[in-house]
Motif scaffolding. Sequence first.
Motif, short mmCIF file in Angstrom:
data_model
loop_
_atom_site.label_atom_id
_atom_site.label_comp_id
_atom_site.label_asym_id
_atom_site.label_seq_id
_atom_site.Cartn_x
_atom_site.Cartn_y
_atom_site.Cartn_z
N ARG A 77 0.85 -1.19 0.00
CA ARG A 77 0.00 0.00 0.00
C ARG A 77 0.89 1.24 0.00
O ARG A 77 1.81 1.35 0.83
CB ARG A 77 -0.93 0.02 1.21
N GLU A 78 0.60 2.15 -0.94
CA GLU A 78 1.44 3.34 -1.13
C GLU A 78 2.92 2.94 -1.17
O GLU A 78 3.31 2.21 -2.07
CB GLU A 78 1.17 4.39 -0.05
N ASN A 174 2.60 1.67 -7.53
CA ASN A 174 1.98 2.56 -6.54
C ASN A 174 2.49 4.00 -6.71
O ASN A 174 1.72 4.96 -6.67
CB ASN A 174 2.30 2.09 -5.12
#
Length: 546
Positions: A77-78, A174
């Motif tokens: 995530r990110e 990402n």
Amino acid sequence: MKRRDFVQLTGLGAGALLLPSTMMGNSIPAEALLSPGMDIVVKKRMADVALNTAKSMGATYADARIGRYLNQYVFTREDKVQNVVNTESFGIGIRVIANGTWGFASTNSVTEDGIKKATEQAVAIAKANSKFQKEPVKLAPVIGQGEVSWKTAVKKDFKDVPVSEKVDLLLRANSAALQNGANFVNSALFMVNEQKYFASTDGSYIDQDIHRIWPTFGVTAVDQGAGKFKTRQAMSAPMGMGYEYMDGLDSEKLDGAAGLKLYRNSYDMVEDATIAAQQAKEMLNAKSVDPGKYDLVLEPNHLGLTIHESVGHPTELDRVLGYEANYAGTSFATMDKWKSGDFKYGSDIVNIVADKTQPGSLGAVGYDDEGVKCKKWDIIRNGILVNYQAIRDQVNMIDQNESHGCCYAQSWNDVQFQRMPNISLEAGKDPYSIDQMIKDVEKGIYIAGRGSYSIDQQRYNFQFGGTVFYEIKNGEIVGMLNDVAYQSNTQEFWNSCVKICDQNDYRLFGSFFDGKGQPSQISAVSHGSSTSRFNDINVINTGRTI
């Protein structure tokens, strides 16, 4: 667990904890995935213990499946890695027929003693159940294959690729999304290797090495002032391939409508994430659709899910007969419709085939989990329902004497049963591109990617959304739309199919975690098609309330 839940899982730090236990197994270090496992000579000897024990106890048929299931999942995530999961599951399942009745048992003790005890249990279960069996199991004949093998045509085994390289790819995707306007992004890689050995009293000893991969992400853009957000999911398709799918070769990219990049046989995750962020931002200010009748131009990544729900599930014979209702209900495509020989499931140009041999597809194997050599067969031909999906103990119910080769179990610990093969819409025969199709539409909507869906328990009345929507006016795309979903019933929808692009546009959609049965099992299946047009379909606005 439902398919849509798995898309949501990719945004959870502990997402792997919610995966079905059958997709997990024992946690192992990444390097342990490279272990060669049990030697094939030993597998044959162990399988023979099961077969010989079953026959000595009076079984008229027996098969043994030694399975080693390797999984690797990477979640990010990110700019952070949320989880890396490596698992292995190893054991043997034994299925027998005694007194005309099925019995099944399994064990992770793959030794002569462990296998003998499990086989004795399987036979005992069959004999106990036979007291309640009204009719004996009738198996379609199958020719013993002898000692054969089959392997997914992998160019790059995911197990040979360092985890760091996979993490780097996800984080680059990402970063590309964040740099192009996304506020949040999560991504994941699901990679599976099934090493399966099948043996039966019919004389088959089949060794198979099967690979699957699914890259996916979700990109979210936020308008804080308006208090709105929009999410765009990946345009990837799960594939029956190795890690070469992630190479993103230029020669495999296709141009969809509205500048959308689509992918076949390879996938550029960074490019897709870049475009996803831009489209998510565009969605924030896109026009809300006006409800009404539209001609729909549906690209394969979207249409595959509609095929899955409105053709794949309702032509499973156990659903047709009412023997199976879990997850997807029964079926409107009843036997009387098939026997009539003229039931118009779709328009004359609709030809839908089942195919377990399609290269690159999730369902591609050489032999099914009953040792039947896989093949291709018609489900709908020229719009007419002509066949179902059936296995060895079912085909006699439709007056056929050859299994379709679509039997599958999700692991050695589960009994095999009928599962959906790849179900695909054949491409149009005449040259016809997406651009030509758009030019032929006066009032329509172009839909790409999967979205929300709902279908009734007979697989008849349905509603489908998508990922991105573009309005078509007088042969041109004029802008993005929001809040689009279309409603129809299966027969009406497929009879409204008026045009299909040619083979140059043909691509696969895939369902990596398709659930069925009780206890539930999951399988992976692909659905191929070219971009297709459906006229006068009812479109609703999902953002408006009454």
